[in-house]
Design a protein around this motif. Structure first.
Motif, short mmCIF file in Angstrom:
data_model
loop_
_atom_site.label_atom_id
_atom_site.label_comp_id
_atom_site.label_asym_id
_atom_site.label_seq_id
_atom_site.Cartn_x
_atom_site.Cartn_y
_atom_site.Cartn_z
N VAL A 15 45.31 39.44 49.15
CA VAL A 15 43.65 39.12 48.99
C VAL A 15 42.51 39.11 49.02
CG1 VAL A 15 44.75 37.86 46.81
CG2 VAL A 15 43.87 36.46 48.43
N GLY A 16 42.69 39.79 50.82
CA GLY A 16 41.50 39.33 52.05
C GLY A 16 41.02 41.03 52.05
N GLY A 17 39.71 40.40 51.78
CA GLY A 17 38.87 41.69 52.07
C GLY A 17 37.96 41.37 50.83
N ILE A 18 37.90 40.27 49.49
CA ILE A 18 36.69 40.35 48.67
C ILE A 18 35.72 39.17 49.20
CG2 ILE A 18 38.42 40.56 46.57
CD1 ILE A 18 38.32 37.63 46.26
N PRO A 19 34.07 39.82 48.40
CA PRO A 19 33.15 38.86 49.47
C PRO A 19 33.46 37.64 49.35
CG PRO A 19 32.78 41.06 47.96
CD PRO A 19 34.09 40.40 47.79
N ALA A 20 32.32 36.73 50.26
CA ALA A 20 32.82 35.55 49.51
C ALA A 20 31.12 34.65 50.68
CB ALA A 20 33.32 34.47 50.56
N GLY A 23 29.88 36.85 53.62
CA GLY A 23 31.28 37.14 54.52
C GLY A 23 31.85 37.35 54.03
N VAL A 24 33.89 37.48 54.67
CA VAL A 24 34.81 38.33 52.24
C VAL A 24 35.87 37.56 53.49
CG1 VAL A 24 33.69 40.74 53.50
CG2 VAL A 24 35.25 39.39 54.99
N ILE A 25 36.63 37.12 52.36
CA ILE A 25 38.30 36.49 52.66
C ILE A 25 39.42 36.92 53.49
CG2 ILE A 25 40.19 35.57 51.53
CD1 ILE A 25 37.80 34.10 50.20
N ARG A 26 39.32 36.85 55.01
CA ARG A 26 40.01 36.98 55.86
C ARG A 26 41.04 38.01 55.80
NH1 ARG A 26 38.38 34.51 60.47
NH2 ARG A 26 37.28 32.51 60.38
N THR A 27 41.41 38.73 56.06
CA THR A 27 42.69 39.71 55.76
C THR A 27 43.92 39.42 56.19
OG1 THR A 27 41.80 41.73 55.25
CG2 THR A 27 43.54 42.59 55.76
N ALA A 236 31.16 38.73 57.31
CA ALA A 236 31.01 40.44 56.94
C ALA A 236 31.59 41.17 57.88
CB ALA A 236 30.16 40.33 55.90
N SER A 237 31.23 41.05 59.24
CA SER A 237 31.26 41.85 60.21
C SER A 237 32.96 42.00 60.68
CB SER A 237 30.16 41.50 61.48
OG SER A 237 31.41 39.83 61.79
N ASP A 244 41.23 50.34 52.22
CA ASP A 244 40.07 50.20 50.80
C ASP A 244 40.15 48.78 50.19
OD1 ASP A 244 39.57 51.66 47.80
OD2 ASP A 244 37.84 50.35 49.33
N PRO A 245 40.15 47.53 51.05
CA PRO A 245 40.08 46.59 49.98
C PRO A 245 38.93 46.90 49.37
CG PRO A 245 38.38 46.39 52.40
CD PRO A 245 38.92 47.59 52.42
N SER A 246 39.64 46.80 47.59
CA SER A 246 39.13 46.41 46.63
C SER A 246 38.66 44.80 46.61
CB SER A 246 38.96 47.47 45.68
OG SER A 246 40.73 48.13 45.16
#
Length: 246
Positions: A15-20, A23-27, A236-237, A244-246
């Protein structure tokens, strides 16, 4: 989120890559799926390469029927359904009513599951289909970590699409025949409508203030909440450049 196709397992994804927030949820940190009974050796190795902890949300009879075909990873059993799942069909519960039941009756198990996620080891959460119990647990953890609401809903809604069509059809027909009085039987087993999870998260907000407040009201500590966010959220960086984390 990234779907990872492995033989013998349904709906396995990161579930990683979604905005939070900012930042983003860690992959590579939080995964979800259906049960693991069908894993072959190659698929089991692929799971072991990614996962350090497994949270199994199934009841005893489900575990006995579909024994986890995986060794070498710590498994914590936290059965979420308190009582017979058959009653959901007999009493014709809707999906939303089942999720309300889980949040109201299984708070200790939900908190225990999110506590494991907050420990920071790459964790897989699963039940039988990987849809309802897994969906509520993952949504609660992501929402408490500050993940984008519609991204959480989209991840949940993806679940039904990843169940093979022939399985969905056969399950729907079997349940319709077994529980002819139930209007919701087919949906309970095979569907994950976005509006159901959207409404469930809204009801958590309405009753407790937020997913984080729900956890705090049921035994989570402020320190554990901070640990959950540290475990799941990266700047986010730090988002992955591949895929393609969608």
């Amino acid at each position: 989120m990234t779907v990872i196709e492995l033989d013998g397992i349904t709906g396995f994804r990161d579930v990683g890559g979604i905005p939070a927030g900012g930042g983003v949820i860690r992959t590579g940190q939080l995964f979800r799926s259906g049960h693991l009974a069908g894993l072959g050796e190659e698929a089991a190795d692929a799971v072991r390469a990614r996962i350090r902890r497994i949270i199994d949300l199934r009841a005893d009879d489900e575990v006995a029927e579909d024994v986890t075909a995986l060794e070498g990873i710590a498994i914590t059993r936290l059965p979420l359904y308190l009582g017979s799942t058959r009653s959901f069909f007999l009493e014709d519960y809707s999906l939303g009513e089942i999720y309300t039941h889980l949040l109201g009756r299984s708070s200790a198990q939900l908190v225990a599951a999110v506590r494991i996620i907050a420990a920071g080891e790459p964790t897989l959460v699963h039940c039988t289909a990987g849809k309802d119990r897994t969906g509520v647990t993952i949504a609660l953890a992501l929402a408490a970590a500050g993940a984008d609401r519609e991204a959480i809903v989209s991840d949940y809604a993806l679940t039904a699409q990843l169940i093979p069509d022939e399985h969905r059809r056969a399950t729907s027909e079997r349940l319709a025949a077994k529980y002819p009085q139930s209007r919701h039987a087919w949906m309970l087993a095979t569907e994950s409508p976005a509006e159901v999870m959207r409404a469930s998260l809204a009801s958590v907000d309405a009753e407790w203030g937020s997913a984080a407040d729900y956890l705090l009201a049921h035994g989570f500590s402020i320190e554990e909440l901070a640990a959950l966010r540290a475990a799941l959220v990266a700047p986010a960086s730090a988002a992955p450049s591949e895929g393609d984390p969608s």
